[in-house]
Design an enzyme around this catalytic site. Structure first.
Site, PDB file in Angstrom:
ATOM      1  N   TYR A 185       0.804  -1.226   0.000  1.00 54.20           N
ATOM      2  CA  TYR A 185       0.000   0.000   0.000  1.00 54.20           C
ATOM      3  C   TYR A 185       0.839   1.279   0.000  1.00 54.20           C
ATOM      4  CZ  TYR A 185      -3.610  -3.330   1.272  1.00 54.20           C
ATOM      5  OH  TYR A 185      -4.468  -4.391   1.273  1.00 54.20           O
ATOM      6  N   HIS A 241      -4.430   6.069  -0.901  1.00 55.35           N
ATOM      7  CA  HIS A 241      -4.949   5.913   0.462  1.00 55.35           C
ATOM      8  C   HIS A 241      -3.875   6.150   1.522  1.00 55.35           C
ATOM      9  CE1 HIS A 241      -8.760   5.067   2.139  1.00 55.35           C
ATOM     10  NE2 HIS A 241      -8.594   3.816   2.475  1.00 55.35           N
ATOM     11  N   TYR A 248      -5.427  -1.540   9.627  1.00 54.69           N
ATOM     12  CA  TYR A 248      -5.937  -1.046   8.351  1.00 54.69           C
ATOM     13  C   TYR A 248      -6.747   0.213   8.598  1.00 54.69           C
ATOM     14  CZ  TYR A 248      -4.014  -5.031   6.027  1.00 54.69           C
ATOM     15  OH  TYR A 248      -3.122  -5.943   5.529  1.00 54.69           O
ATOM     16  N   ASN A 300      -9.702   1.420   8.211  1.00 50.84           N
ATOM     17  CA  ASN A 300     -11.007   1.488   8.874  1.00 50.84           C
ATOM     18  C   ASN A 300     -10.961   1.114  10.354  1.00 50.84           C
ATOM     19  OD1 ASN A 300     -10.632  -1.226   8.538  1.00 50.84           O
ATOM     20  ND2 ASN A 300     -12.549  -1.606   7.460  1.00 50.84           N
TER      21      ASN A 300
END
Length: 186
Positions: free
Chosen positions: A15, A20, A61, A63
């Site tokens: 990532y 993000h 992560y 969330n």
């Protein structure tokens, strides 16, 4: 008073360069500028401790970012206004910054987790625009979009935005939120 800048993103090399992870990259830039000591793991976040301006990147992560936010705020006895959350925003064009003192999560799951964990919407946040020239994609493909890297022609603009976002964070901490909003929201 101690202030905390919490950059949001997803852990792991997969990532690293995605839209993000803009929040992570802003915190990394701030740490680089300050010549900060190595990060330590605290409250499930990589933290650069500092008596005036601490930096953190949750290692959950996106969330589930609220756990680290709540743990650090409670451990360091910080009021919500001493926390600045930095994250990506698909509703803003690439390069645009928007600093706010409070509000809803506007569909951002990381910010939603933080507001839920802190039980207040009075949390300052710096949103960093990641939408391409055609705006954000519609529907279910938005998750794939934010988890994709910037296109080659977007990388320079993204790097400039990350540097300006770090400037905005420093202004927020040093000059106060109103002065930072006046300088960086235009």
């Amino acid at each position: 008073m101690l202030k905390l800048i919490l950059g949001l993103g997803n852990p792991g090399e997969r990532y690293r360069d995605t839209r993000h992870n803009v929040g992570f990259r802003v915190v990394e830039e701030l740490a680089r500028r300050r010549g900060s000591p190595p990060e330590r793991l605290e409250c499930n976040a990589l933290v650069v401790p500092d008596p005036e301006l601490a930096l953190a990147r949750p290692q959950t992560y996106m969330n589930r970012s609220g756990y680290a936010a709540r743990c650090l705020v409670e451990r360091w006895e910080l009021p919500p206004e001493a926390l600045l959350v930095v994250y990506d925003e698909v509703a803003l064009p690439l390069g645009r910054l928007r600093l706010r003192l409070a509000g809803s999560p506007a569909g951002h799951r990381g910010m939603e987790s933080i507001l839920e964990s802190l039980q207040t919407d009075q949390v300052p946040r710096l949103r960093c625009g990641v939408a391409g020239p055609d705006g954000p994609p519609a529907g279910d493909v938005i998750a794939d979009y934010v988890l994709s890297p910037f296109a080659p022609e977007e990388r320079e603009t993204a790097a400039e935005m990350i540097a300006r976002a770090a400037d905005a964070c420093e202004a927020w901490a040093r000059e106060g939120p109103e002065a930072a909003m006046s300088r960086f929201n235009g």
